[in-house]
Structures are given as structure tokens and as C-alpha cells.
Design a protein around this motif. Structure first.
Motif: not given
Lengths: 409, 409
Positions: B225, B228-232
């Protein structure tokens, strides 16, 4: 905005909006040929012109025209803002209409050159915030908003959307300017001295005390980071009680111009936090104690029901996932994290509405200064408690109990 | 890929690559007019053709041509793959060259129609994985890779990049197909029975035992997850020891075709996890115990030094942020979360290299089956421990101690 589009754009007024409608068949078809149209500009938001247009003889033939202005209305032309945001709003409304038509207004037209959306006039509804300030109860609110959130959030997350479509939508919904407003007004300015903060003078020592709390600023920074990095689902981005229109039967969510792929907890926290702002404000608004406690209990019950509706509707999504790679304990943890994220974002949103540029009428409209100060201190205390204790909340009841038991700042 | 581009594309071979160079002045300028060019196809990766081209008389005049194939080379034409990825690789190399030229190969040309990158031939370097398998030590490796990660990650995060540029780059770097490979091969397939898993038969009972561990699958799901979600930040996306070229003096990071805006911990975990895979493999590769322990200690020291270099170089970024809204305790927490994310991702990457489709030579190349089984079980145990205990790691030393003390699966 391309130069081409620039040239086609002009801001409408109450006269030209009628001409605009008459020159677009998709819009004029909503009226009779011999209707005389009249328009009122009613925008009370910060960013847009909003016209309600009626047929004079038959006001039930009506629509709303919402047009983006190229600056932040609240501040004036000194804060320019791209009118691209109406494209984002139109795209988000398209998603909301597909995923949850029962709580989304019909869109008649989006004009990308005029940065304008024509949609259903929800004249027989009022803004939820106004209703709550007047102490009106909405029996279906929790069910409707909980369901709206579950449908729009779960279905735009990686749990449902195909891996490639999700990533393409993330790109299509990047919304730098509107996100920047949130980054500044919610997560940055309230926690430091800045010119734009807008609390009343008597609140100053309490705001200073809050701003001096480094542990609080650490947690705010974590929430800001999550807001800026977690592309979890297509969120509304501004789901407070001013973005919901209600009557005793229906509920509509409007104004998704802040939409982007962000953390679901930001929407959850927005609605919970704003219901709790009203809760705090009623301390000063309803003088009869029994009556006040009764209304506050209605607000608390709304929050509990809203959360459980959200969880129940979200279950439809969990029923479709592969339980080998997403075992039940992962699913439970996911929902718990949404609750805790909601608490964190909700706390930030409560505090910013007391301290920051964009306040809420619930609190700022309280006439007696001492009563206003007390209600604001209560809202700050609830917000801080909700943020700081978020990891201890394992259900919505504990969250509510802890937050409503908290001391004013 | 547009149809136009499609028509211009053809896969090169050892003959046509020479013609290609001679017809592009930017490339032929690297050679003398009377040079006779010769090419070797040396690609041992999964996705590309790689040609080393030399001047026959003077092999120091040389370059590498890397061309994307429209399918996954390891599997064949049954797994088609967009050659768009060479655009991502070229874009990422551009960032890496700007932010950390000392550890990025010079790029001579990117041809978007041929999906081809021409770059420096690092002939006097070898792939780090091969060097480590041979027991070679690289004294500057930790310093170089730690510095590369700090510069490329910190400078592409919200800590440094402007809010709007970051979001535009997120959109420009969406990389659905290559991310899907990671989503499937790292986070999904190793933890269930699938045809593509590729461990040796004797390992079966141990893999089955790992796959039956629901608590493990919960933590893997959380890491997926996050991936797939953390645009760091703009991560390399495949920073294992096969993507690093070394000699005793220099270090170059190559092959960033998996780059996208993801969690920094994924790069941190990739390098730490792959160094630990080599650590586990040496159990079977270096028979002399004192010699083996000595090399393993070198690997451990490399991991420690790499982490502290990363932290030290990252401090340059922290020195520039506003400490009111990002107080010191937030900065410390941020770095701790990077360590723990690195442990989580590193653990997943270790386990997948044992179980999944794409193995590593360190382990799969061990000839004796019993020794290979034991080394693989050790790698699985280390990977699981690193993932499951990640929240207990408050520094790199505790992480290493816990992981190297762990029992084989």
C-alpha cells in the motif's frame, strides 16, 4: 491556461449570464422559449462567481452557473489563482456523479474556455452549516454523507481502480494551486505568527500558547506530509459543512474544486471536525442547557452513525479483494488507520478554522466576545486533543468521548 | 507510444547498432572518423538490449547503447511491455545527473523514437553484485551510495522541491507498467502459490510455511500500500546491487527505468536488503569461517556507513527547512520512519529474491543444493525479521543486530 482560452474567457455578471444561457442550447433547453430569465449572484465562497438563474414566471425552471475567478475572492486581485480549477471540479463531479449520483448535483455543461459549470439549482436545500447554526437536525445526514464518502473514496483507491487507471487519474487530478491553499491555510499559517491569521483579539494568549506547543507542531507537520504525499483516493478535498446542501430528505455534496488524489482521512476529518466545530459553537449559541446538550448529542450521534455507515459501505469493497494478499487483519488495520487519519486531519481543520484566514460562521458569528472566546478555546482544545491522541482511538466512540471530555486551551 | 513513433522503432542488433551510431553525429563524434566500430550485445537484465560498442583499434573509445524491448526479456514475447520506459529512464538519468553527477553515467543521447539511450561505457567497472559474490570489498561504496540516495531523494521531495514542480513531476513520472512489475513480483506473488515463483524444490516446505503466516502477509500488504500511494520523492525504484557499477575508486548507479515518485524507504531497503542477501549467501560461498565472518562484517559495516552517510548528507536539507513548522523532533521522526520503511521494504525485497520470479545470483548460483537451501532459509529469516520488527528499530545497529541474529525460516 492557454492564451487561446484566455481570450475566450470573460467574467459573467447578472446580465451577461442570461445571454450566455440563451446562446447555449444545452442550457436554454432547460427553459421555455418565452421564459424571461433573471439572475442573482449569490457566491459567498472564496473563489467563484455563483449565479442562480430563474424563469421569472416559473421559478422552478432554474439552474446554477458557477464560474471561476482568476483570483481568491476573499482576498482580492492581490492573490491570483488559476481558473484551471473549474476543470478539476468538473472532472471530480463527473466521478461523483458516476459513483454516487444520489448525493451529487446534475451537471448540465462544463465550458472549459469560460471555466464555468452549469448545474442543478438546489434551491430547496440550504448549506448544512447554516442549518446546523440554526439548530436544525437532518435525520439522513449521517447515512448520506457516510455513503458518499465510502463510494467516492473506496472506488477511486487502489483497492478497486485498476493499477494503470489509478496512476493516470493521479496525474490528471494534480491540483497544485488549490492544494497549496490547504498546505498554507490548514497546516502552516495557524501554527506561527502570520499576517493572514484572523482570530479576534481576546483569543491571542490562547493562540500563542497553542503555537508555542512544539509537540503539537510535530504532529501537524506529519499530517501535512501525509496530505502532500499520500495518493490514496480521489478526495473531495474540502468536505466541510459549507460544501454540503441539505433538507430533511436529501443531501448533496458540492464544490469539489480542491479534489485530488490524497488521503481519505482528509475528507473524513473535514466532516467530523466541522460537526465538532458546531458542537463547540453551540456552547455559546444555545443558552438552555438541556436543549444544548440535546443538540450536541444529536451531533455526536451523527458522527457515530456517519462513521459506521462509511465502514459498512466500505465493506462492499473489502468483500471483493483477494484475502490472501489482503488478509482480514490488514483490512481491519486499514479502517483503523482511516479513523486515526480522520482524527489527525479533523483536529488540524478545527484549529485552523479558529485561528486561520478562513474561519467558520459557527464560531466567528457569535456576537458576545467572551462567549466567542470560550467557544473558540473549546474548539482549539477539541482539535488539539483529537490530533494528539489519534493513535489511541480504536473506535469512534472513544474518539468522541476523549474529544468532548477535553479541556479548552 | 504513438503510431508515428511505432513506425520509426526497430530493435537493433550488433550490426545495425554501428550504423545507428554512424548516422548520429552526437554519437559518432565520440569516435575518430577512421575507427572501425564493433558491438557486443551484453544485456543480462530482464528488459533491454545492451550493446557495448568499441573502436576496434582503440577500445577506450567506446559507449553503451541501451534499447528497450517491447516485452519482458526474461519471459519472452508473451509478456509485452511498453517501451515508454526508456523515456522514464532518460528523465530519471537527467535528474540524477543534475543532483549527483559523480555517481551517474554521462548520457550522450536519448532517442524517443527508438527508445534508446546512449551513454558512457563503464567498462572499467563491474556490477556490484558480481564483485560481492567474488568477495571483493569496495572501500567507498557506502559513502558513494549513501550520498547518491540523500542527494537524489531529499532534493526531489517536498522538503526541497517547490510545491507545484513536485506535483508536475509526479505526473510526468507516472510509470504504471514498471510499478506493476514491482507490485506483482515483490508484494504479491511470493506470498501465495503462483506459477511464476521460481525457488528450488527443496525449499518448498519453508516457502509454504512462510506463505501460511498471515501476520507476515498483513505487513507485506501495508508495504505494498505504501509503495502504491506514497509519492515522497523520485526514487530509483530498483536500487539493488545489480544496478550499481563499481571499482575500487568509483561508483555509478545505473538503470533507473523503474523510477517514479514513491517512498524513499524503497531505495534504502533495496540496497540494504541486497547487501544482506549477499551476507546470507556467503554462508554457503566462503567455507573458511574466519574469512566468512570477516566479509560479513565488511557487509554489515557497509550498511552502517551507508545509513550514516545518508543521514549526514540529508542533514543539508534539514538545515534549510523552516524549523517552526518542521521542528527538530519532526525531522528526527522523519529519519526514523525512513529507517523503518527501509527495513520493511528491504525485508520484502529479500524474501521475493528467494521465492519469486526474479532471483539473485548470490543465492541461486550456489551449486550445492543443501547449502543453497540453508542460505535461502537464512535470507528468508532475515527478511521476515527485518519486516516484522521494523517498528522496534531505532537505529541501524539494532536493525542489523536483530536481523543477523534471526533464525532461518
Amino acid at each position: 491556461m492557454t492564451e487561446q482560452a484566455d481570450k475566450k474567457y470573460y467574467a459573467l455578471d447578472e446580465t451577461t449570464v442570461v445571454n450566455y444561457i440563451q446562446s447555449h442550447e444545452k442550457l436554454s433547453a432547460h427553459f421555455d422559449d418565452d421564459d424571461t430569465l433573471t439572475a442573482d449572484e449569490v457566491g459567498d465562497g472564496n473563489l467563484n462567481l455563483v449565479f442562480k438563474v430563474y424563469a421569472e414566471q416559473t421559478p422552478s425552471r432554474t439552474m446554477v452557473i458557477k464560474q471561476s475567478l482568476p483570483y481568491v475572492r476573499l482576498v482580492g486581485k492581490s492573490w491570483p489563482l488559476s481558473i484551471e480549477r473549474s476543470r478539476i471540479e468538473a472532472q471530480a463531479l463527473e466521478f461523483h456523479n458516476r459513483l454516487c449520483p444520489e448525493h451529487t448535483p446534475d451537471v448540465y455543461l462544463f465550458d472549459p474556455d469560460m471555466y464555468l459549470i452549469a448545474m442543478r439549482n438546489l434551491d430547496d436545500h440550504i448549506i448544512l452549516r447554516k442549518g446546523l447554526i440554526e439548530g436544525i437536525r437532518y435525520p439522513h445526514l449521517a447515512e448520506h454523507v457516510g455513503s458518499f464518502m465510502a463510494k467516492t473514496l473506496a472506488n477511486t483507491s487502489d483497492l478497486v481502480m485498476a493499477h494503470d487507471e489509478k496512476k493516470e487519474q493521479v496525474a490528471r487530478f494534480i491540483n497544485p494551486e488549490l492544494c497549496k491553499i490547504t498546505e498554507d491555510l490548514v497546516f502552516t499559517e495557524p501554527y506561527r505568527e502570520t499576517e493572514r491569521n484572523a482570530y479576534h483579539e481576546e483569543l491571542t494568549p490562547f493562540v500563542r500558547s497553542l503555537q508555542a506547543d512544539e509537540a503539537l507542531r510535530v504532529e501537524v507537520a506529519k499530517m501535512k506530509e501525509k496530505f502532500m504525499t499520500q495518493a490514496q483516493a480521489l478526495i473531495h478535498g474540502d468536505l466541510h459543512t459549507g460544501s454540503i446542501m441539505v433538507n430533511q430528505a436529501d443531501t448533496y455534496v458540492i464544490d469539489p474544486e480542491f479534489a485530488f488524489f490524497g488521503p481519505m482521512g482528509f475528507d473524513i476529518g473535514a466532516i467530523i471536525g466541522n460537526l465538532l466545530l458546531n458542537h463547540a459553537a453551540q456552547e455559546a449559541r444555545i443558552s438552555d442547557e438541556a436543549q444544548r446538550k440535546d443538540f450536541q448529542q444529536y451531533l455526536e450521534k451523527t458522527i457515530v452513525d456517519l462513521w459506521y455507515t462509511f465502514v459498512r459501505e466500505f465493506q462492499n469493497t473489502w468483500d471483493t479483494v483477494d484475502a490472501v494478499n489482503m488478509p482480514p487483519a490488514y483490512q481491519e488495520d486499514y479502517m483503523l488507520r482511516l479513523l486515526q487519519d480522520g482524527a489527525g486531519f479533523g483536529g488540524c481543520k478545527m484549529m485552523r478554522r479558529v485561528i486561520g484566514l478562513a474561519g467558520v460562521e459557527d464560531l466567528r458569528g457569535i456576537e458576545d466576545t467572551d462567549a466567542k472566546t470560550m467557544a473558540c478555546r473549546r474548539a482549539l482544545g477539541m482539535g488539539r486533543t483529537m490530533l494528539m491522541n489519534r493513535h489511541s482511538f480504536h473506535n469512534i466512540e472513544t474518539l468522541l468521548q476523549t474529544v468532548t471530555d477535553s479541556q479548552p486551551i
